[in-house]
Design an enzyme around this catalytic site. Structure first.
Site, PDB file in Angstrom:
ATOM      1  N   TRP A 194       3.248   8.764  -0.828  1.00 44.47           N
ATOM      2  CA  TRP A 194       2.389   8.542   0.341  1.00 44.47           C
ATOM      3  C   TRP A 194       1.737   9.832   0.798  1.00 44.47           C
ATOM      4  O   TRP A 194       0.560   9.840   1.172  1.00 44.47           O
ATOM      5  CB  TRP A 194       3.162   7.859   1.462  1.00 44.47           C
ATOM      6  CG  TRP A 194       3.474   6.441   1.087  1.00 44.47           C
ATOM      7  CD1 TRP A 194       4.711   5.911   0.845  1.00 44.47           C
ATOM      8  CD2 TRP A 194       2.526   5.373   0.857  1.00 44.47           C
ATOM      9  NE1 TRP A 194       4.590   4.586   0.487  1.00 44.47           N
ATOM     10  CE2 TRP A 194       3.273   4.231   0.486  1.00 44.47           C
ATOM     11  CE3 TRP A 194       1.140   5.273   0.918  1.00 44.47           C
ATOM     12  CZ2 TRP A 194       2.668   2.998   0.191  1.00 44.47           C
ATOM     13  CZ3 TRP A 194       0.534   4.047   0.626  1.00 44.47           C
ATOM     14  CH2 TRP A 194       1.294   2.937   0.271  1.00 44.47           C
ATOM     15  N   ASP A 215       3.099  10.861   9.446  1.00 39.26           N
ATOM     16  CA  ASP A 215       3.000   9.472   9.000  1.00 39.26           C
ATOM     17  C   ASP A 215       4.424   8.909   9.087  1.00 39.26           C
ATOM     18  O   ASP A 215       5.286   9.254   8.281  1.00 39.26           O
ATOM     19  CB  ASP A 215       2.475   9.431   7.562  1.00 39.26           C
ATOM     20  CG  ASP A 215       2.510   8.025   6.955  1.00 39.26           C
ATOM     21  OD1 ASP A 215       2.902   7.076   7.669  1.00 39.26           O
ATOM     22  OD2 ASP A 215       2.151   7.895   5.771  1.00 39.26           O
ATOM     23  N   LYS A 228       6.413  -2.293   8.328  1.00 43.52           N
ATOM     24  CA  LYS A 228       7.766  -1.954   7.875  1.00 43.52           C
ATOM     25  C   LYS A 228       8.761  -2.157   9.021  1.00 43.52           C
ATOM     26  O   LYS A 228       9.601  -3.023   8.944  1.00 43.52           O
ATOM     27  CB  LYS A 228       7.812  -0.525   7.352  1.00 43.52           C
ATOM     28  CG  LYS A 228       7.351  -0.408   5.903  1.00 43.52           C
ATOM     29  CD  LYS A 228       5.979   0.114   5.722  1.00 43.52           C
ATOM     30  CE  LYS A 228       5.527   0.089   4.281  1.00 43.52           C
ATOM     31  NZ  LYS A 228       4.381   0.952   4.058  1.00 43.52           N
TER      32      LYS A 228
HETATM   33  C1  LIG Z   1       3.349   1.604   3.533  1.00 47.05           C
HETATM   34  C2  LIG Z   1       3.002   3.009   3.811  1.00 47.05           C
HETATM   35  C3  LIG Z   1       1.680   3.441   3.956  1.00 47.05           C
HETATM   36  C4  LIG Z   1       0.491   2.516   3.734  1.00 47.05           C
HETATM   37  O1  LIG Z   1       0.437   1.565   4.716  1.00 47.05           O
HETATM   38  P1  LIG Z   1      -0.745   0.463   4.768  1.00 47.05           P
HETATM   39  O2  LIG Z   1      -0.505  -0.115   6.129  1.00 47.05           O
HETATM   40  O3  LIG Z   1      -0.499  -0.493   3.650  1.00 47.05           O
HETATM   41  O4  LIG Z   1      -2.028   1.145   4.662  1.00 47.05           O
HETATM   42  C5  LIG Z   1       1.460   4.758   4.274  1.00 47.05           C
HETATM   43  N1  LIG Z   1       2.472   5.627   4.449  1.00 47.05           N
HETATM   44  C6  LIG Z   1       3.766   5.260   4.297  1.00 47.05           C
HETATM   45  C7  LIG Z   1       4.844   6.255   4.503  1.00 47.05           C
HETATM   46  C8  LIG Z   1       4.073   3.936   3.979  1.00 47.05           C
HETATM   47  O5  LIG Z   1       5.351   3.563   3.837  1.00 47.05           O
END
Ligand SMILES: *Cc1c(COP(=O)(O)O)cnc(C)c1O
Length: 361
Positions: A102, A172, A196
């Site tokens: 990511w 993030d 998540k």
């Molecule tokens: C799932 C995830 C993303 C991407 O998320 P989307 O909502 O599908 O764009 C980005 N960073 C991390 C750490 C993730 O787990």
């Protein structure tokens, strides 16, 4: 009805009472006679859901005054782009920690906007460890320092955060937001896709220190401008009402469980049970991640005999344990133990793992 235990990485398990409440109120929202997803986003019924969700998040994350909470469509992926577009000073640079899949995506988008200094690169070590946060120092003139608090694919998680002084720290937190108490005042921006730990997919949350909103240039497209969203309380255009409603219900559940600290205790206990099952399997299973940074959300492991992994995943799924296949880029096995997971679900998994090892060892 018997539901499988859902270990998927995202979209992921949502508490059953949240799903039931969404279903019960889908056609007639709380006695209003209409569904929440067919009424005006400028009316009183939606307005209350919108603002209650923001208040609950502020309360549960102890977000201090001077921060805005934004709902933005496009997931965390759009934030990879919006963040540098809004926060990189013109002709500037930003620091990124390359901790895994990511982080790499965030870096790729930032490079389209300005200069990226990769101040830690975990790729040579296969992303099995993280830098000591105390050793992470911003470069001179950096617009911000970006980390990924939890790498969902690699299973590494920062247990503490760098001190970055005047340079805003950005995280993030898509896969560990609200899984533990975090001192928000240390961050300039925290962002996360909802699907998540927070609810249904379709929205990202951005928590932004208000002084940083001044960096957003008027030349940005309106939807891409944090300041536009902040001024309109995330109602510049039609918001993703359904996921926001789901988030509200999830947050009410977290509050009823005692908040972030109480949830963190349960998460840590569940992760400990699974890591212990891996570590005490006599090498049948093994976790590649350095112990000090093992994620409490996404637990990854391999089988000593890799050709048995597909059988393991198939038989687990037949036993009602689903979503255990590692990300297609890395293989192996992964169990995501987000806030909605229960100890009972984890123990069903560890007992399946012990049986499988006994049969196949
Ligand atoms: C799932 C995830 C993303 C991407 O998320 P989307 O909502 O599908 O764009 C980005 N960073 C991390 C750490 C993730 O787990």
């Amino acid at each position: 009805m018997s539901r499988p235990v859902n270990f998927s990485a995202g979209p992921s398990m949502i508490p059953i009472d949240v799903l039931e409440s969404l279903a019960a109120n889908m056609v007639d929202y709380e006695g209003t006679g209409l569904s929440l997803i067919e009424v005006s986003h400028r009316g009183a019924v939606y307005d209350k859901v919108h603002n209650d969700t923001i208040s609950l998040l502020k309360e549960l994350m102890r977000i201090p005054d001077g921060y805005s909470v934004l709902f933005i469509g496009g997931g965390a992926t759009l934030q990879f782009s919006m963040l540098p577009m809004n926060l990189m000073l013109s002709g500037g640079s930003a620091d990124y920690v390359n901790s895994g899949a990511w982080a790499k995506k965030a870096i790729a988008e930032a490079k389209k906007v300005g200069t990226v200094n990769v101040i830690f690169d975990g790729s040579e070590g296969g992303f099995k460890s993280l830098p000591d946060p105390a050793a992470l120092k911003p470069s001179a003139g950096s617009s911000y320092l970006h980390i990924t608090s939890n790498e969902t694919i690699g299973g590494v998680q920062f247990k503490s955060f760098p001190e970055t002084g005047d340079v805003p720290l950005i995280a993030d937190m898509s896969s560990d937001i609200l899984s533990r108490p975090v001192d928000v005042s240390k961050f300039g921006v925290i962002y996360a896709g909802a699907q998540k730990n927070l609810g249904p997919s379709g929205v990202a949350i951005a928590i932004i220190r208000d002084d940083l909103l001044e960096r957003s240039s008027d030349s940005l497209g309106a939807y891409l401008n944090y300041s536009v969203h902040a001024k309109a309380n995330s109602l510049y255009n039609t918001p993703p009402a359904f996921p926001i409603w789901g988030i509200k219900l999830v947050l009410e559940g977290v509050k009823a469980r005692g908040g972030a600290a109480a949830v963190a205790k349960e998460n840590d206990a569940q992760a400990a049970v699974l890591y212990d099952a891996i570590d005490s399997s006599g090498g049948f299973y093994s976790c590649p991640v350095e112990k000090s940074v093992r994620s409490s959300m996404n637990i990854v492991w391999r089988l000593a005999e890799e050709d048995k992994e597909a059988v393991f995943i198939k038989e687990a799924s037949e036993a009602g344990l689903i979503g255990l296949k590692g990300h297609r880029s890395v293989g192996g096995c992964r169990a995501s133990l987000y806030n909605a997971m229960t100890m009972e679900g984890v123990k069903r998994l560890t007992s399946f793992m012990a049986d499988f090892a006994a049969k196949n060892g």
